[in-house]
Design an enzyme around this catalytic site. Structure first.
Site, PDB file in Angstrom:
ATOM      1  N   GLY A   1       3.803  -2.862   1.540  1.00  0.00           N
ATOM      2  CA  GLY A   1       3.540  -2.963   2.979  1.00  0.00           C
ATOM      3  C   GLY A   1       4.682  -3.498   3.833  1.00  0.00           C
ATOM      4  O   GLY A   1       4.479  -3.792   5.006  1.00  0.00           O
TER       5      GLY A   1
ATOM      6  N   TRP B   1       7.354  -1.956   5.084  1.00  0.00           N
ATOM      7  CA  TRP B   1       7.688  -1.078   6.219  1.00  0.00           C
ATOM      8  C   TRP B   1       6.577  -1.130   7.267  1.00  0.00           C
ATOM      9  O   TRP B   1       6.839  -1.139   8.461  1.00  0.00           O
ATOM     10  CB  TRP B   1       7.921   0.359   5.741  1.00  0.00           C
TER      11      TRP B   1
ATOM     12  N   ASP C   1      -0.960   5.183   0.057  1.00  0.00           N
ATOM     13  CA  ASP C   1      -0.228   4.854  -1.176  1.00  0.00           C
ATOM     14  C   ASP C   1      -1.200   4.910  -2.362  1.00  0.00           C
ATOM     15  O   ASP C   1      -2.412   4.760  -2.202  1.00  0.00           O
ATOM     16  CB  ASP C   1       0.390   3.451  -1.103  1.00  0.00           C
TER      17      ASP C   1
ATOM     18  N   ASP D   1      -3.401   9.725  -3.098  1.00  0.00           N
ATOM     19  CA  ASP D   1      -2.209  10.485  -3.483  1.00  0.00           C
ATOM     20  C   ASP D   1      -1.885  11.498  -2.383  1.00  0.00           C
ATOM     21  O   ASP D   1      -2.786  12.221  -1.931  1.00  0.00           O
ATOM     22  CB  ASP D   1      -2.560  11.219  -4.794  1.00  0.00           C
TER      23      ASP D   1
ATOM     24  N   ASP E   1       8.943   6.080   2.106  1.00  0.00           N
ATOM     25  CA  ASP E   1       9.738   5.328   1.127  1.00  0.00           C
ATOM     26  C   ASP E   1       9.131   5.600  -0.255  1.00  0.00           C
ATOM     27  O   ASP E   1       9.405   4.881  -1.216  1.00  0.00           O
ATOM     28  CB  ASP E   1       9.640   3.835   1.495  1.00  0.00           C
TER      29      ASP E   1
ATOM     30  N   LYS F   1      12.931   8.988   1.725  1.00  0.00           N
ATOM     31  CA  LYS F   1      13.757   8.571   0.573  1.00  0.00           C
ATOM     32  C   LYS F   1      13.850   9.697  -0.443  1.00  0.00           C
ATOM     33  O   LYS F   1      12.863  10.361  -0.725  1.00  0.00           O
ATOM     34  CB  LYS F   1      13.118   7.348  -0.081  1.00  0.00           C
TER      35      LYS F   1
END
Ligand SMILES: C[S@@+](CC[C@H](N)C(=O)[O-])C[C@H]1O[C@@H](n2cnc3c(N)ncnc32)[C@H](O)[C@@H]1O
Length: 196
Positions: A49, A51, A69, A89, A111, A151
Protein backbone atom coordinates in the site's frame (compact mmCIF):
# COMPACT_ATOMS: atom_id res chain seq x y z
CA UNK A 1 25.86 6.27 -2.45
CA UNK A 2 26.74 2.56 -2.39
CA UNK A 3 23.79 0.42 -3.61
CA UNK A 4 23.36 -1.44 -0.32
CA UNK A 5 23.58 1.70 1.81
CA UNK A 6 21.10 3.41 -0.48
CA UNK A 7 18.67 0.47 -0.13
CA UNK A 8 18.92 0.66 3.66
CA UNK A 9 18.42 4.41 3.54
CA UNK A 10 15.18 4.06 1.53
CA UNK A 11 13.87 1.30 3.81
CA UNK A 12 14.56 3.44 6.88
CA UNK A 13 13.04 6.53 5.33
CA UNK A 14 9.90 4.58 4.37
CA UNK A 15 9.53 3.41 7.97
CA UNK A 16 10.12 6.90 9.34
CA UNK A 17 7.43 8.36 7.10
CA UNK A 18 4.92 5.59 7.86
CA UNK A 19 5.03 3.85 4.47
CA UNK A 20 4.77 0.04 4.41
CA UNK A 21 7.31 -0.33 1.57
CA UNK A 22 10.32 1.43 0.07
CA UNK A 23 8.66 1.29 -3.40
CA UNK A 24 7.10 4.63 -2.54
CA UNK A 25 10.33 6.48 -3.41
CA UNK A 26 10.16 5.20 -6.99
CA UNK A 27 6.73 6.76 -7.49
CA UNK A 28 7.79 9.89 -5.63
CA UNK A 29 10.68 10.42 -8.06
CA UNK A 30 8.44 9.78 -11.08
CA UNK A 31 5.82 12.21 -9.76
CA UNK A 32 8.43 14.92 -9.05
CA UNK A 33 9.71 14.63 -12.60
CA UNK A 34 6.47 14.39 -14.60
CA UNK A 35 3.48 15.20 -12.33
CA UNK A 36 1.43 12.31 -13.71
CA UNK A 37 -1.06 11.69 -10.90
CA UNK A 38 -4.62 12.61 -11.87
CA UNK A 39 -7.80 11.48 -10.14
CA UNK A 40 -9.33 8.90 -10.24
CA UNK A 41 -6.37 6.57 -9.83
CA UNK A 42 -6.17 2.85 -10.54
CA UNK A 43 -3.41 1.18 -8.48
CA UNK A 44 -2.60 -2.32 -9.76
CA UNK A 45 -0.40 -4.52 -7.59
CA UNK A 46 -1.07 -2.11 -4.74
CA UNK A 47 -0.09 -4.18 -1.69
CA UNK A 48 1.18 -3.52 0.88
CA UNK A 49 0.00 0.00 0.00
CA UNK A 50 2.95 2.39 -0.24
CA UNK A 51 1.85 3.87 -3.58
CA UNK A 52 -1.78 4.10 -2.45
CA UNK A 53 -0.76 6.06 0.64
CA UNK A 54 1.56 8.27 -1.41
CA UNK A 55 -1.32 9.16 -3.77
CA UNK A 56 -3.53 10.06 -0.79
CA UNK A 57 -0.83 12.23 0.74
CA UNK A 58 -0.03 13.90 -2.58
CA UNK A 59 -3.48 14.51 -4.09
CA UNK A 60 -5.45 14.67 -0.84
CA UNK A 61 -7.32 12.29 1.45
CA UNK A 62 -10.51 12.57 -0.62
CA UNK A 63 -8.85 11.22 -3.79
CA UNK A 64 -10.75 8.38 -5.44
CA UNK A 65 -8.51 5.31 -5.70
CA UNK A 66 -9.32 1.86 -7.00
CA UNK A 67 -6.72 -0.70 -5.91
CA UNK A 68 -6.25 -4.39 -6.63
CA UNK A 69 -3.74 -6.98 -5.47
CA UNK A 70 -3.41 -10.70 -4.78
CA UNK A 71 -2.48 -9.70 -1.21
CA UNK A 72 -4.13 -7.41 1.35
CA UNK A 73 -3.24 -3.75 1.84
CA UNK A 74 -1.37 -2.98 5.05
CA UNK A 75 -2.03 0.73 5.50
CA UNK A 76 -4.25 2.58 7.92
CA UNK A 77 -6.31 5.14 6.07
CA UNK A 78 -8.42 7.79 7.79
CA UNK A 79 -12.20 7.28 7.72
CA UNK A 80 -13.89 8.85 4.73
CA UNK A 81 -11.13 7.93 2.25
CA UNK A 82 -12.50 6.91 -1.13
CA UNK A 83 -10.47 3.74 -1.64
CA UNK A 84 -12.07 0.66 -3.19
CA UNK A 85 -9.92 -2.41 -2.85
CA UNK A 86 -10.24 -5.91 -4.28
CA UNK A 87 -8.06 -8.79 -3.15
CA UNK A 88 -7.91 -10.43 -6.54
CA UNK A 89 -6.06 -11.13 -9.75
CA UNK A 90 -5.92 -8.67 -12.66
CA UNK A 91 -6.18 -11.61 -15.04
CA UNK A 92 -9.52 -12.73 -13.56
CA UNK A 93 -12.96 -11.78 -14.83
CA UNK A 94 -13.81 -10.45 -11.37
CA UNK A 95 -10.66 -8.31 -11.34
CA UNK A 96 -11.33 -6.88 -14.81
CA UNK A 97 -14.93 -6.00 -13.92
CA UNK A 98 -13.95 -4.42 -10.63
CA UNK A 99 -11.41 -2.22 -12.38
CA UNK A 100 -13.88 -1.24 -15.09
CA UNK A 101 -16.48 -0.05 -12.58
CA UNK A 102 -14.18 2.68 -11.19
CA UNK A 103 -13.07 4.09 -14.57
CA UNK A 104 -12.33 5.95 -16.68
CA UNK A 105 -9.12 6.83 -14.83
CA UNK A 106 -6.89 9.87 -14.98
CA UNK A 107 -3.90 7.71 -14.15
CA UNK A 108 -3.17 3.97 -14.01
CA UNK A 109 -0.29 2.90 -11.76
CA UNK A 110 1.15 -0.57 -11.86
CA UNK A 111 3.97 -1.65 -9.60
CA UNK A 112 2.70 -5.23 -9.99
CA UNK A 113 5.39 -7.87 -10.30
CA UNK A 114 5.19 -11.65 -10.45
CA UNK A 115 6.91 -13.61 -7.68
CA UNK A 116 10.49 -14.01 -8.92
CA UNK A 117 12.14 -17.41 -9.36
CA UNK A 118 15.72 -16.21 -9.91
CA UNK A 119 15.55 -17.59 -13.46
CA UNK A 120 15.88 -14.51 -15.66
CA UNK A 121 14.06 -16.03 -18.65
CA UNK A 122 11.09 -17.20 -16.56
CA UNK A 123 10.91 -13.93 -14.60
CA UNK A 124 11.06 -11.62 -17.63
CA UNK A 125 8.46 -13.68 -19.51
CA UNK A 126 6.03 -13.62 -16.53
CA UNK A 127 6.60 -9.90 -16.14
CA UNK A 128 5.95 -9.45 -19.88
CA UNK A 129 2.56 -11.24 -19.67
CA UNK A 130 1.55 -9.13 -16.68
CA UNK A 131 2.65 -5.95 -18.43
CA UNK A 132 0.62 -6.79 -21.56
CA UNK A 133 -2.45 -7.41 -19.40
CA UNK A 134 -2.01 -4.06 -17.67
CA UNK A 135 -1.53 -2.21 -20.95
CA UNK A 136 -4.84 -3.74 -22.16
CA UNK A 137 -6.53 -2.65 -18.93
CA UNK A 138 -5.12 0.87 -19.34
CA UNK A 139 -6.21 0.98 -22.98
CA UNK A 140 -9.79 0.11 -22.00
CA UNK A 141 -10.05 2.18 -18.83
CA UNK A 142 -7.90 5.30 -19.17
CA UNK A 143 -9.53 8.62 -19.97
CA UNK A 144 -8.30 10.55 -23.00
CA UNK A 145 -5.10 12.34 -21.94
CA UNK A 146 -4.58 9.93 -19.00
CA UNK A 147 -1.21 8.56 -17.89
CA UNK A 148 0.24 5.13 -17.18
CA UNK A 149 3.17 4.19 -14.93
CA UNK A 150 4.13 0.57 -15.40
CA UNK A 151 6.86 -1.60 -13.92
CA UNK A 152 8.55 -4.13 -16.13
CA UNK A 153 11.60 -6.35 -15.96
CA UNK A 154 14.08 -5.34 -18.61
CA UNK A 155 14.71 -8.04 -21.16
CA UNK A 156 14.21 -8.94 -24.79
CA UNK A 157 10.60 -7.79 -24.82
CA UNK A 158 11.02 -4.27 -23.40
CA UNK A 159 11.32 -2.92 -26.96
CA UNK A 160 7.99 -4.50 -27.95
CA UNK A 161 6.30 -3.03 -24.87
CA UNK A 162 7.60 0.40 -25.79
CA UNK A 163 6.32 0.06 -29.37
CA UNK A 164 2.87 -0.89 -28.10
CA UNK A 165 2.84 2.03 -25.66
CA UNK A 166 3.88 4.45 -28.41
CA UNK A 167 0.73 3.49 -30.33
CA UNK A 168 -1.57 4.64 -27.53
CA UNK A 169 0.31 7.46 -25.76
CA UNK A 170 1.52 10.84 -26.95
CA UNK A 171 4.87 10.43 -25.13
CA UNK A 172 6.65 7.36 -23.75
CA UNK A 173 9.68 7.27 -21.41
CA UNK A 174 11.71 4.45 -19.92
CA UNK A 175 12.96 5.36 -16.44
CA UNK A 176 14.99 3.71 -13.68
CA UNK A 177 14.40 5.56 -10.39
CA UNK A 178 17.30 5.91 -7.96
CA UNK A 179 15.44 3.79 -5.40
CA UNK A 180 15.67 0.74 -7.71
CA UNK A 181 18.67 -1.39 -6.77
CA UNK A 182 21.46 -1.16 -9.35
CA UNK A 183 21.48 -4.92 -9.99
CA UNK A 184 17.69 -5.12 -10.36
CA UNK A 185 16.07 -5.80 -13.73
CA UNK A 186 13.26 -3.48 -12.75
CA UNK A 187 12.49 -0.42 -14.83
CA UNK A 188 9.41 1.78 -15.29
CA UNK A 189 7.78 2.61 -18.58
CA UNK A 190 5.70 5.74 -18.52
CA UNK A 191 2.98 6.65 -21.00
CA UNK A 192 1.75 10.25 -21.04
CA UNK A 193 -1.35 11.54 -22.77
CA UNK A 194 -3.51 8.53 -23.66
CA UNK A 195 -4.93 8.77 -27.19
CA UNK A 196 -7.34 5.90 -27.78
C1 LIG B 1 6.33 -4.68 -5.45
S1 LIG B 1 4.72 -5.11 -4.90
C2 LIG B 1 3.87 -3.58 -5.01
C3 LIG B 1 4.28 -2.58 -3.96
C4 LIG B 1 3.32 -1.41 -3.85
N1 LIG B 1 3.38 -0.54 -5.01
C5 LIG B 1 3.63 -0.57 -2.64
O1 LIG B 1 4.09 0.57 -2.79
O2 LIG B 1 3.39 -1.03 -1.51
C6 LIG B 1 4.07 -6.01 -6.26
C7 LIG B 1 2.66 -6.52 -6.03
O3 LIG B 1 2.13 -7.02 -7.27
C8 LIG B 1 1.12 -7.97 -6.92
N2 LIG B 1 0.71 -8.76 -8.08
C9 LIG B 1 1.47 -9.60 -8.83
N3 LIG B 1 0.72 -10.21 -9.77
C10 LIG B 1 -0.55 -9.75 -9.62
C11 LIG B 1 -1.78 -10.03 -10.29
N4 LIG B 1 -1.84 -10.90 -11.30
N5 LIG B 1 -2.91 -9.39 -9.88
C12 LIG B 1 -2.84 -8.51 -8.84
N6 LIG B 1 -1.70 -8.21 -8.17
C13 LIG B 1 -0.57 -8.82 -8.55
C14 LIG B 1 1.81 -8.78 -5.83
O4 LIG B 1 0.87 -9.49 -5.05
C15 LIG B 1 2.57 -7.69 -5.04
O5 LIG B 1 1.87 -7.30 -3.89
Amino acid sequence: MQDRKRADYYAMEARRLGYPSRSVFKLQEIQRKWKLLKEPILDVGAAPGGWTLFVLRTLGLGTRIVAIDLENLDVKTPPGCKISFLKGDVFSQEGMEFVKQGGPYGCVLSDAAPATTGNRVVDTSRSYNLVLQIISIAEMNLAVGGNLVLKLFQGGDAGKVRERMEMIFGRVKLFKPRAVRQNSMEVYIIGMGHRP
